[in-house]
Design a protein around this motif. Structure first.
Motif, PDB file in Angstrom:
ATOM      1  N   ILE A   1       0.768  -1.227  -0.004  1.00  0.00           N
ATOM      2  CA  ILE A   1      -0.005  -0.219   0.039  1.00  0.00           C
ATOM      3  C   ILE A   1       0.878   1.369   0.089  1.00  0.00           C
ATOM      4  CG2 ILE A   1      -2.016   1.090   1.196  1.00  0.00           C
ATOM      5  CD1 ILE A   1      -2.890  -1.256   0.289  1.00  0.00           C
ATOM      6  N   ARG A   2       0.610   2.288  -0.854  1.00  0.00           N
ATOM      7  CA  ARG A   2       1.345   3.483  -0.855  1.00  0.00           C
ATOM      8  C   ARG A   2       0.425   4.803  -0.761  1.00  0.00           C
ATOM      9  NH1 ARG A   2       3.036   6.818  -6.147  1.00  0.00           N
ATOM     10  NH2 ARG A   2       4.623   7.939  -5.089  1.00  0.00           N
ATOM     11  N   LEU A   3       0.783   5.484   0.124  1.00  0.00           N
ATOM     12  CA  LEU A   3       0.086   6.911   0.333  1.00  0.00           C
ATOM     13  C   LEU A   3       0.930   7.990  -0.131  1.00  0.00           C
ATOM     14  CD1 LEU A   3      -0.938   6.010   4.000  1.00  0.00           C
ATOM     15  CD2 LEU A   3      -2.432   5.816   2.232  1.00  0.00           C
ATOM     16  N   LEU A   4       0.103   8.995  -0.862  1.00  0.00           N
ATOM     17  CA  LEU A   4       0.700  10.056  -1.224  1.00  0.00           C
ATOM     18  C   LEU A   4      -0.228  11.282  -1.384  1.00  0.00           C
ATOM     19  CD1 LEU A   4       2.961  11.537  -3.030  1.00  0.00           C
ATOM     20  CD2 LEU A   4       1.623  10.638  -5.219  1.00  0.00           C
ATOM     21  N   ASN A   5       0.380  12.203  -0.556  1.00  0.00           N
ATOM     22  CA  ASN A   5      -0.244  13.455  -0.669  1.00  0.00           C
ATOM     23  C   ASN A   5       0.108  14.245  -1.931  1.00  0.00           C
ATOM     24  OD1 ASN A   5      -1.460  16.267  -0.201  1.00  0.00           O
ATOM     25  ND2 ASN A   5      -1.493  15.885   2.002  1.00  0.00           N
TER      26      ASN A   5
ATOM     27  N   PHE B   1      -0.764  17.153  -2.844  1.00  0.00           N
ATOM     28  CA  PHE B   1      -0.579  18.592  -2.568  1.00  0.00           C
ATOM     29  C   PHE B   1       0.716  18.843  -2.009  1.00  0.00           C
ATOM     30  CE2 PHE B   1      -1.021  22.838  -0.677  1.00  0.00           C
ATOM     31  CZ  PHE B   1      -1.425  23.433  -1.372  1.00  0.00           C
ATOM     32  N   SER B   2       0.873  18.233  -0.956  1.00  0.00           N
ATOM     33  CA  SER B   2       2.394  18.601  -0.318  1.00  0.00           C
ATOM     34  C   SER B   2       3.434  17.634  -0.405  1.00  0.00           C
ATOM     35  CB  SER B   2       2.029  18.467   1.408  1.00  0.00           C
ATOM     36  OG  SER B   2       1.749  17.047   1.406  1.00  0.00           O
ATOM     37  N   GLY B   3       3.090  16.311  -1.089  1.00  0.00           N
ATOM     38  CA  GLY B   3       4.245  15.544  -1.455  1.00  0.00           C
ATOM     39  C   GLY B   3       4.421  14.381  -0.214  1.00  0.00           C
ATOM     40  N   GLU B   4       3.843  14.504   0.674  1.00  0.00           N
ATOM     41  CA  GLU B   4       4.018  13.597   1.766  1.00  0.00           C
ATOM     42  C   GLU B   4       3.530  12.247   1.400  1.00  0.00           C
ATOM     43  OE1 GLU B   4       1.617  12.659   6.330  1.00  0.00           O
ATOM     44  OE2 GLU B   4       0.891  14.425   4.909  1.00  0.00           O
ATOM     45  N   THR B   5       4.541  11.160   1.933  1.00  0.00           N
ATOM     46  CA  THR B   5       4.385   9.784   1.359  1.00  0.00           C
ATOM     47  C   THR B   5       4.293   9.118   2.645  1.00  0.00           C
ATOM     48  OG1 THR B   5       6.649   9.571   1.086  1.00  0.00           O
ATOM     49  CG2 THR B   5       5.629  10.158  -0.806  1.00  0.00           C
ATOM     50  N   GLY B   6       3.805   7.773   2.399  1.00  0.00           N
ATOM     51  CA  GLY B   6       3.766   6.789   3.400  1.00  0.00           C
ATOM     52  C   GLY B   6       3.505   5.252   2.865  1.00  0.00           C
TER      53      GLY B   6
ATOM     54  N   MET C   1      -4.970  13.130  -0.491  1.00  0.00           N
ATOM     55  CA  MET C   1      -4.323  11.909  -0.241  1.00  0.00           C
ATOM     56  C   MET C   1      -4.773  10.523  -1.191  1.00  0.00           C
ATOM     57  SD  MET C   1      -1.808  10.568   1.776  1.00  0.00           S
ATOM     58  CE  MET C   1      -1.877  11.405   3.186  1.00  0.00           C
ATOM     59  N   ILE C   2      -3.943  10.077  -1.904  1.00  0.00           N
ATOM     60  CA  ILE C   2      -4.003   9.013  -2.704  1.00  0.00           C
ATOM     61  C   ILE C   2      -3.742   7.622  -1.989  1.00  0.00           C
ATOM     62  CG2 ILE C   2      -3.383   7.897  -4.912  1.00  0.00           C
ATOM     63  CD1 ILE C   2      -5.002  10.454  -5.526  1.00  0.00           C
ATOM     64  N   VAL C   3      -4.813   6.735  -1.782  1.00  0.00           N
ATOM     65  CA  VAL C   3      -4.363   5.855  -1.368  1.00  0.00           C
ATOM     66  C   VAL C   3      -4.435   4.558  -2.544  1.00  0.00           C
ATOM     67  CG1 VAL C   3      -5.281   3.961   0.532  1.00  0.00           C
ATOM     68  CG2 VAL C   3      -5.765   6.217   0.755  1.00  0.00           C
ATOM     69  N   GLU C   4      -3.273   3.923  -2.651  1.00  0.00           N
ATOM     70  CA  GLU C   4      -3.019   3.198  -3.749  1.00  0.00           C
ATOM     71  C   GLU C   4      -2.483   1.899  -3.297  1.00  0.00           C
ATOM     72  OE1 GLU C   4      -0.762   3.344  -8.147  1.00  0.00           O
ATOM     73  OE2 GLU C   4      -0.129   4.641  -6.388  1.00  0.00           O
TER      74      GLU C   4
ATOM     75  N   GLN D   1      -7.733   5.103  -4.405  1.00  0.00           N
ATOM     76  CA  GLN D   1      -8.870   5.898  -3.849  1.00  0.00           C
ATOM     77  C   GLN D   1      -8.341   7.115  -3.541  1.00  0.00           C
ATOM     78  OE1 GLN D   1     -11.814   3.507  -2.587  1.00  0.00           O
ATOM     79  NE2 GLN D   1     -12.920   5.145  -1.549  1.00  0.00           N
ATOM     80  N   LYS D   2      -9.098   8.386  -3.680  1.00  0.00           N
ATOM     81  CA  LYS D   2      -8.674   9.687  -2.852  1.00  0.00           C
ATOM     82  C   LYS D   2      -9.483  10.095  -1.731  1.00  0.00           C
ATOM     83  CE  LYS D   2      -7.731  11.738  -7.385  1.00  0.00           C
ATOM     84  NZ  LYS D   2      -7.970  12.964  -8.361  1.00  0.00           N
TER      85      LYS D   2
END
Length: 378
Positions: free
Chosen positions: A90-94, A96-101, A129-132, A155-156
């Motif tokens: 699972i990848r998380l990407l904001n 707008f800000s570029g925050e990742t997780g 936040m993109i949840v992928e 999903q956003k």
């Protein structure tokens, strides 16, 4: 995983060596079993690759900053192979800000069945936040062999900023600034003769030109007209969403620097939303605007009521920052041609806050801003 593959390869090579060195039926059977296992497991994984599907369960479309969000991933097995083990990246990407997780989910699913696994995440910054689910890994029964499949499941989730009431000084120039508008104030009179705010009794020092002669004749007393006050946008909040300097995804940037750079744009969005709400508390109608690179246009949002602030935040949540938009400045000049404002407050992605071209503050991603000290004069 690699350790098991290496052990399997070592055992196979040792068996093969002993097979040629010694004539033994046990070694022949063992070598045959190892070959059959490899062929059978590889075929099984190739079949499973087409028979396993992923889907997201319901995820909150909007969440608040620092709120824990729970997401569900359902794995469905359409094959007749039991106990299929999987791993999902699972990848998380904001955006707008570029925050990742991200995180890794593990589990197993039975034949002709499905299983749902969950994970939680907390966004420290606002934005889109993109949840992928990026990759699906399937394993054989002994976790020695695996096969990977890329997925496009995403999903956003919009992460709302926290709004703070900022200390403001509304100057007399802004208070008395008259801007053209189709909407008029219902609590304050003005100087626009085309609109009547109210009719009241005549008072000393009232101008004779303001007397409503027709109504005065009917009421047998002098009545005067108070003119309307246009609710035009007197303050402009300009958001410069261009990412300047070194890219966030540059691997040479240290993790701590990347984290700081990801937090700064989130603070910028939070500060802009807070300023909008604070201006509204002071009954100051204003406009927020920014360049939208995807559609190559200037977006302008008029804010005269509280619900407009939330509409503005929702629109900004799903707006991406950009790099190198040369057309932004010329489009901005064209969009505001003929319009004037008492003050212009500018925010950029480096955290700088300027009023009428003079930088007053700079938000630092190292620490949470002291909102009660973010004083602005407009």
């Amino acid at each position: 995983m690699m350790k098991r593959v290496c052990i399997y390869a070592a055992v196979f090579c040792l068996t093969l060596y002993c097979f040629f060195l010694y004539e033994d039926e046990i070694l022949s059977g063992l070598l045959a079993a190892e070959i059959i296992y490899f062929v059978f497991s590889s075929a099984e994984l190739l079949i499973l690759r087409k028979k396993i599907s992923l889907s997201f369960g319901r995820i909150l479309p909007i969440a608040e900053k620092n709120q824990e969000v729970t997401a569900y991933v359902t794995v469905k097995n359409e094959s007749t192979m039991p106990g299929v083990h999987f791993r999902i990246k699972i990848r998380l990407l904001n955006q707008f800000s570029g925050e990742t997780g991200g995180c890794v989910l593990r589990g197993s699913v039975e034949k002709k069945g499905q299983t749902t696994t969950q994970f939680t995440f907390r966004a420290s910054g606002c934005g889109n936040m993109i949840v992928e689910a990026r990759e699906l890994h399937l394993y054989d029964a002994f976790h020695i062999l695996k096969i990977k499949r890329r997925t496009n499941l995403r999903q956003k989730v919009g992460i709302l900023p926290e709004c703070h009431i900022l200390p403001l000084e509304i100057t007399r120039r802004t208070r008395e600034f008259i801007a053209d508008a189709e909407e008029y104030s219902d609590h304050e009179s003005g100087d626009d003769p085309s609109e009547i705010y109210q009719i009241r009794e005549y008072r000393e020092k009232d101008s004779v030109h303001d007397i409503h002669w027709k109504l005065s004749a009917k009421a047998s007393e002098l009545l005067v007209k108070e003119h309307g006050r246009p609710m035009g946008c007197v303050v402009l909040i300009w958001l410069d969403l261009e990412q300047k300097g070194e890219r966030l995804k540059n691997r040479r940037v240290l993790p701590k620097q990347r984290q700081k750079r990801a937090r700064t744009p989130a603070y910028v969005l939070e500060a802009a939303a807070s300023l909008s709400l604070s201006l509204l508390e002071e009954k100051c109608v204003h406009m927020a605007a920014w360049y939208e690179k995807e559609n190559q246009r200037i977006v302008k949002k008029r804010v005269s009521r509280e619900e407009h602030v939330y509409e503005l935040m929702h629109r900004l949540l799903f707006t991406e920052s950009y790099e190198g938009a040369e057309a932004a400045e010329s489009l901005r000049e064209e969009a505001f041609k003929g319009e004037s404002f008492s003050s212009t407050v500018e925010f950029d992605m480096e955290g700088r806050i300027s009023v009428n071209g003079v930088q007053l503050h700079r938000l630092d991603g190292d620490k949470e801003p002291e909102w009660d000290k973010l004083f602005l004069t407009v």
